[in-house]
Design an enzyme around this catalytic site. Structure first.
Site, PDB file in Angstrom:
ATOM      1  N   GLU A  47      -4.922  -3.786  -1.891  1.00  0.00           N
ATOM      2  CA  GLU A  47      -6.368  -3.531  -1.876  1.00  0.00           C
ATOM      3  C   GLU A  47      -6.696  -2.250  -1.102  1.00  0.00           C
ATOM      4  O   GLU A  47      -7.820  -1.777  -1.153  1.00  0.00           O
ATOM      5  CB  GLU A  47      -7.105  -4.741  -1.280  1.00  0.00           C
ATOM      6  CG  GLU A  47      -6.862  -5.010   0.209  1.00  0.00           C
ATOM      7  CD  GLU A  47      -5.541  -5.745   0.516  1.00  0.00           C
ATOM      8  OE1 GLU A  47      -4.608  -5.692  -0.316  1.00  0.00           O
ATOM      9  OE2 GLU A  47      -5.445  -6.333   1.605  1.00  0.00           O
TER      10      GLU A  47
ATOM     11  N   PHE B 279       0.811  -1.224   0.000  1.00  0.00           N
ATOM     12  CA  PHE B 279       0.000   0.000   0.000  1.00  0.00           C
ATOM     13  C   PHE B 279       0.841   1.270   0.000  1.00  0.00           C
ATOM     14  O   PHE B 279       0.360   2.331  -0.395  1.00  0.00           O
ATOM     15  CB  PHE B 279      -0.943   0.014   1.229  1.00  0.00           C
ATOM     16  CG  PHE B 279      -0.282   0.486   2.506  1.00  0.00           C
ATOM     17  CD1 PHE B 279      -0.146   1.848   2.770  1.00  0.00           C
ATOM     18  CD2 PHE B 279       0.221  -0.412   3.429  1.00  0.00           C
ATOM     19  CE1 PHE B 279       0.485   2.297   3.932  1.00  0.00           C
ATOM     20  CE2 PHE B 279       0.842   0.024   4.592  1.00  0.00           C
ATOM     21  CZ  PHE B 279       0.973   1.376   4.836  1.00  0.00           C
TER      22      PHE B 279
ATOM     23  N   LYS C 224      -1.216  -7.368  -9.072  1.00  0.00           N
ATOM     24  CA  LYS C 224      -2.173  -7.388  -7.962  1.00  0.00           C
ATOM     25  C   LYS C 224      -1.711  -6.311  -6.980  1.00  0.00           C
ATOM     26  O   LYS C 224      -0.846  -6.539  -6.151  1.00  0.00           O
ATOM     27  CB  LYS C 224      -2.178  -8.764  -7.294  1.00  0.00           C
ATOM     28  CG  LYS C 224      -3.454  -9.160  -6.575  1.00  0.00           C
ATOM     29  CD  LYS C 224      -3.914  -8.256  -5.455  1.00  0.00           C
ATOM     30  CE  LYS C 224      -3.140  -8.398  -4.177  1.00  0.00           C
ATOM     31  NZ  LYS C 224      -3.553  -7.388  -3.163  1.00  0.00           N
TER      32      LYS C 224
ATOM     33  N   GLU D 183       9.020  -3.616  13.125  1.00  0.00           N
ATOM     34  CA  GLU D 183       8.856  -2.594  12.088  1.00  0.00           C
ATOM     35  C   GLU D 183       7.527  -1.895  12.396  1.00  0.00           C
ATOM     36  O   GLU D 183       6.452  -2.433  12.123  1.00  0.00           O
ATOM     37  CB  GLU D 183       8.802  -3.227  10.692  1.00  0.00           C
ATOM     38  CG  GLU D 183       8.666  -2.163   9.612  1.00  0.00           C
ATOM     39  CD  GLU D 183       8.478  -2.711   8.205  1.00  0.00           C
ATOM     40  OE1 GLU D 183       7.867  -3.775   8.037  1.00  0.00           O
ATOM     41  OE2 GLU D 183       8.932  -2.033   7.266  1.00  0.00           O
TER      42      GLU D 183
ATOM     43  N   CYS E 105       9.540   1.907   3.342  1.00  0.00           N
ATOM     44  CA  CYS E 105      10.441   0.809   3.714  1.00  0.00           C
ATOM     45  C   CYS E 105      11.863   1.310   3.893  1.00  0.00           C
ATOM     46  O   CYS E 105      12.699   0.624   4.464  1.00  0.00           O
ATOM     47  CB  CYS E 105      10.419  -0.267   2.649  1.00  0.00           C
ATOM     48  SG  CYS E 105      11.154   0.280   1.120  1.00  0.00           S
TER      49      CYS E 105
ATOM     50  N   SER F 128       5.429  -6.836   3.532  1.00  0.00           N
ATOM     51  CA  SER F 128       6.017  -7.102   4.844  1.00  0.00           C
ATOM     52  C   SER F 128       6.797  -8.423   4.826  1.00  0.00           C
ATOM     53  O   SER F 128       6.554  -9.291   3.972  1.00  0.00           O
ATOM     54  CB  SER F 128       4.904  -7.167   5.888  1.00  0.00           C
ATOM     55  OG  SER F 128       3.985  -8.169   5.526  1.00  0.00           O
TER      56      SER F 128
HETATM   57  P1  NAD Z   1       1.608  -6.472   3.195  1.00  0.00           P
HETATM   58  O1  NAD Z   1       2.660  -7.529   3.306  1.00  0.00           O
HETATM   59  O2  NAD Z   1       0.507  -6.462   4.188  1.00  0.00           O
HETATM   60  O3  NAD Z   1       0.892  -6.544   1.750  1.00  0.00           O
HETATM   61  C1  NAD Z   1       1.636  -6.600   0.558  1.00  0.00           C
HETATM   62  C2  NAD Z   1       0.812  -7.332  -0.499  1.00  0.00           C
HETATM   63  O4  NAD Z   1       0.571  -8.673  -0.041  1.00  0.00           O
HETATM   64  C3  NAD Z   1      -0.545  -6.699  -0.757  1.00  0.00           C
HETATM   65  O5  NAD Z   1      -0.824  -6.737  -2.141  1.00  0.00           O
HETATM   66  C4  NAD Z   1      -1.495  -7.589   0.028  1.00  0.00           C
HETATM   67  O6  NAD Z   1      -2.788  -7.667  -0.540  1.00  0.00           O
HETATM   68  C5  NAD Z   1      -0.819  -8.939  -0.016  1.00  0.00           C
HETATM   69  N1  NAD Z   1      -1.111  -9.741   1.183  1.00  0.00           N
HETATM   70  C6  NAD Z   1      -1.377  -9.287   2.434  1.00  0.00           C
HETATM   71  N2  NAD Z   1      -1.597 -10.327   3.263  1.00  0.00           N
HETATM   72  C7  NAD Z   1      -1.450 -11.450   2.522  1.00  0.00           C
HETATM   73  C8  NAD Z   1      -1.544 -12.854   2.822  1.00  0.00           C
HETATM   74  N3  NAD Z   1      -1.829 -13.287   4.058  1.00  0.00           N
HETATM   75  N4  NAD Z   1      -1.327 -13.728   1.839  1.00  0.00           N
HETATM   76  C9  NAD Z   1      -1.026 -13.310   0.591  1.00  0.00           C
HETATM   77  N5  NAD Z   1      -0.934 -12.001   0.257  1.00  0.00           N
HETATM   78  C10 NAD Z   1      -1.134 -11.087   1.207  1.00  0.00           C
HETATM   79  O7  NAD Z   1       2.370  -5.065   3.169  1.00  0.00           O
HETATM   80  P2  NAD Z   1       1.748  -3.612   3.217  1.00  0.00           P
HETATM   81  O8  NAD Z   1       1.223  -3.373   4.596  1.00  0.00           O
HETATM   82  O9  NAD Z   1       0.856  -3.402   2.067  1.00  0.00           O
HETATM   83  O10 NAD Z   1       3.058  -2.731   2.953  1.00  0.00           O
HETATM   84  C11 NAD Z   1       3.951  -2.358   3.961  1.00  0.00           C
HETATM   85  C12 NAD Z   1       5.103  -3.336   4.055  1.00  0.00           C
HETATM   86  O11 NAD Z   1       5.781  -3.399   2.805  1.00  0.00           O
HETATM   87  C13 NAD Z   1       6.157  -2.915   5.057  1.00  0.00           C
HETATM   88  O12 NAD Z   1       6.597  -4.055   5.754  1.00  0.00           O
HETATM   89  C14 NAD Z   1       7.263  -2.338   4.211  1.00  0.00           C
HETATM   90  O13 NAD Z   1       8.550  -2.375   4.784  1.00  0.00           O
HETATM   91  C15 NAD Z   1       7.184  -3.234   3.023  1.00  0.00           C
HETATM   92  N6  NAD Z   1       7.799  -2.607   1.872  1.00  0.00           N
HETATM   93  C16 NAD Z   1       9.018  -3.066   1.490  1.00  0.00           C
HETATM   94  C17 NAD Z   1       9.659  -2.467   0.431  1.00  0.00           C
HETATM   95  C18 NAD Z   1      11.004  -2.953  -0.012  1.00  0.00           C
HETATM   96  O14 NAD Z   1      11.436  -2.519  -1.061  1.00  0.00           O
HETATM   97  N7  NAD Z   1      11.685  -3.817   0.713  1.00  0.00           N
HETATM   98  C19 NAD Z   1       9.049  -1.408  -0.264  1.00  0.00           C
HETATM   99  C20 NAD Z   1       7.788  -0.980   0.134  1.00  0.00           C
HETATM  100  C21 NAD Z   1       7.173  -1.600   1.214  1.00  0.00           C
END
Ligand code: NAD
Length: 511
Positions: free
Chosen positions: A191, A164, A188, A396, A296, A241
């Site tokens: 959401e 997000f 994808k 985090e 991040c 994450s």
């Molecule tokens: P998230 O892991 O909750 O979601 C990321 C994606 O995974 C979304 O599209 C979501 O719909 C999907 N998802 C969520 N739960 C899932 C599940 N149980 N099974 C399968 N798919 C699932 O992350 P977020 O809250 O959207 O974003 C923030 C996180 O992203 C932070 O941890 C941040 O550090 C990380 N991030 C990392 C980088 C990087 O380059 N390393 C860059 C941006 C964000």
């Protein structure tokens, strides 16, 4: 941005706009009645809903991408480049529209939204240079009359799953390079803020991209699992994450896919006694509180050598008093958090800090905001003397909470950073070139800043962390991005020559 089909609101009393999937160049509602809320975080209201894909909806998107692949792969490099150049021009001209979508659904302030778009645009520009990065190699006469050369060819249908916090930039880390290299894509997005991806897909169509080359499906775990398990999907590029990145890596590799899964972070900034403390304080505030800490590459732990820690904390808190939190459309410095639930989770860390013996220097739980009262507000927060055993240090938090950890000197600071499970970004602030050089050699982190707090590499270098911040061995964009989206083929060729050697069942040797 949205399409006209509607769905019940959370209260079930009225109907709301629904963000639909984008398959084969058109909005598609799919077969599911499941939808999720899309908030305006600065107002604290649900502004629309987003459709959640079923496995069959994802299959429809993958099939569209698979149908488009042979045509797109065989489209000349010149024509693929023309689409990317046209997309670059359109995005540049209309970035204000996209920034408004980002601010409305994510909450980040307009200036920050513009910054996000410009970093995505960089990758689009890199995609325009695709031919230079995907050229093969040629060795003439490796054996008498025999030449060897390599081709880099696209994979086929590739999957991208994004978080997000960068609803435009992170998708643009991947789809421009994948498409320029001849692949077709199923994206994808998160959401929580899905409209940016649809806007980008429409713009790609306007730029001349044929239908089916870029498809967008919305949803949750159901949609993600359908992509991870689909036999026609050749690779997965994930950002999110760490626990989900681990799951993605394990599941997608078990299904035979090439995977790059970028995870979470806890980025440290080591401040040595000889640093310019005004520069360091500016950097800590900018990198700690920009985008409300939902980056991040945000700095979340300032590691200060004890002798200068009091002075540094004073300089940071003075600067924090000048920050304006509020609606991103009103010229504020920092917007709201993404959801009320996330805001409450972040605020909960202040109780943890107090019970773990840390000292709360600035408490952001009740900020004076320039915005509507129901927004998901959390002001800049500074916590000093955070014990490294505390969840405030270890987790985090992903919000505007800056921790200060005090150390005796360089060695203790380095050991602390190297013992973190994460290795995304880090920074050192010093005027000692020898110390900086030692740090860049010794630190176990993938991206390092020297007197630079958010060392996000430019598009022609690659982005990615170490340890639990990246699963898989391919970083995003840059040269590694092109490698990820192509597969190398080596060709050994001989053209008819009267000197051919006749029958020989031995292993080929050179003569
Ligand atoms: P998230 O892991 O909750 O979601 C990321 C994606 O995974 C979304 O599209 C979501 O719909 C999907 N998802 C969520 N739960 C899932 C599940 N149980 N099974 C399968 N798919 C699932 O992350 P977020 O809250 O959207 O974003 C923030 C996180 O992203 C932070 O941890 C941040 O550090 C990380 N991030 C990392 C980088 C990087 O380059 N390393 C860059 C941006 C964000």
């Amino acid at each position: 941005m949205t399409d006209t089909r509607t769905a019940p609101t959370a209260e079930g009393t009225a109907t709301a706009e629904v963000v639909e999937h984008w398959i084969d160049g058109a909005p598609v509602p799919g077969e599911s009645d499941r939808t999720g809320p899309v908030y305006n975080p600065a107002r604290g209201v649900e502004q629309r809903r987003v459709r959640f894909a079923t496995t069959a909806d994802v299959d429809a998107a993958v099939q569209a991408a698979a149908r488009a692949f042979p045509m797109w792969r065989d489209t000349s490099i010149a024509k693929r480049q023309q689409v990317m150049f046209a997309f670059r021009e359109l995005l540049n001209a209309r970035s204000d529209e996209l920034a408004a979508i980002l601010t409305s659904e994510h909450g980040k302030v307009l200036g920050d939204a513009a910054g996000e778009i410009s970093r995505g645009l960089e990758v689009v520009e890199l995609a325009c240079a695709m031919p230079a990065y995907t050229k093969g190699e040629y060795s003439e006469n490796v054996s008498t009359g025999i030449d060897v050369y390599t081709l880099r060819q696209p994979l086929g249908v590739v999957g991208v799953i994004s978080p997000f916090n960068f609803p435009a930039m992170v998708p643009m880390w991947f789809f421009p390079l994948a498409i320029a290299a001849g692949n077709t894509v199923v994206l994808k997005p998160s959401e929580k803020d899905p409209s940016a991806s649809i806007w980008l897909a429409r713009l790609m169509q306007e730029a001349g991209l044929p239908d089916g080359v870029l498809n967008v499906v919305h949803g949750d775990k159901v949609a993600v699992d359908a992509l991870l398990e689909h036999p026609a999907v050749r690779s997965i590029s994930f950002v999110g994450s760490t626990p989900i990145a681990q799951y993605i890596y394990a599941t997608a590799t078990a299904n035979g896919k090439r995977v790059q899964a970028l995870g979470g972070a806890k980025n440290h900034m080591l401040v040595l006694p000889d640093a310019d403390l005004d520069l360091a304080a500016d950097a800590a505030v900018n990198a700690g509180f920009g985008s409300a800490g939902e980056r991040c590459m945000a700095i979340s732990a300032v590691v200060a050598v004890d002798s200068i820690a009091d002075e540094l904390v004073a300089k940071i808190s003075e600067r924090m008093s000048r920050l304006r939190t509020g609606d991103g459309t009103r010229g504020c410095d920092m917007g709201p958090l993404i959801t009320r639930e996330h805001r409450d989770k972040v605020a909960g860390y202040l109780d943890v800090a107090a019970s773990d013996g840390a000292s709360v220097v600035v408490d952001g739980r009740d900020p004076d905001v320039d915005g509507e009262p129901d927004g998901f507000w959390m002001g800049p927060t500074l916590i000093d003397r955070v014990p490294t055993s505390s969840a405030v240090y270890r987790d985090e938090i992903f919000g505007p909470v800056l921790s200060v950890v005090r150390v005796d000197g360089y060695e203790e600071g380095l050991d602390l950073i190297n013992s973190s499970r994460y290795g995304n970004g880090t920074a050192i602030f010093t005027n000692d070139g020898g110390a900086a050089r030692r740090f860049q050699r010794e630190v176990t982190v993938g991206m390092v800043g020297i007197n630079v707090p958010i060392p996000v590499p430019v598009a022609y270098h690659s982005f990615g962390g170490w340890k639990d911040s990246l699963f898989g061995d391919a970083k995003a964009y840059g040269p590694r991005g092109f490698d990820f989206f192509t597969q190398e083929k080596a060709i050994t060729s001989r053209w008819l020559d009267p000197s051919h050697g006749g029958l020989n069942l031995g292993f080929p040797q050179h003569d």
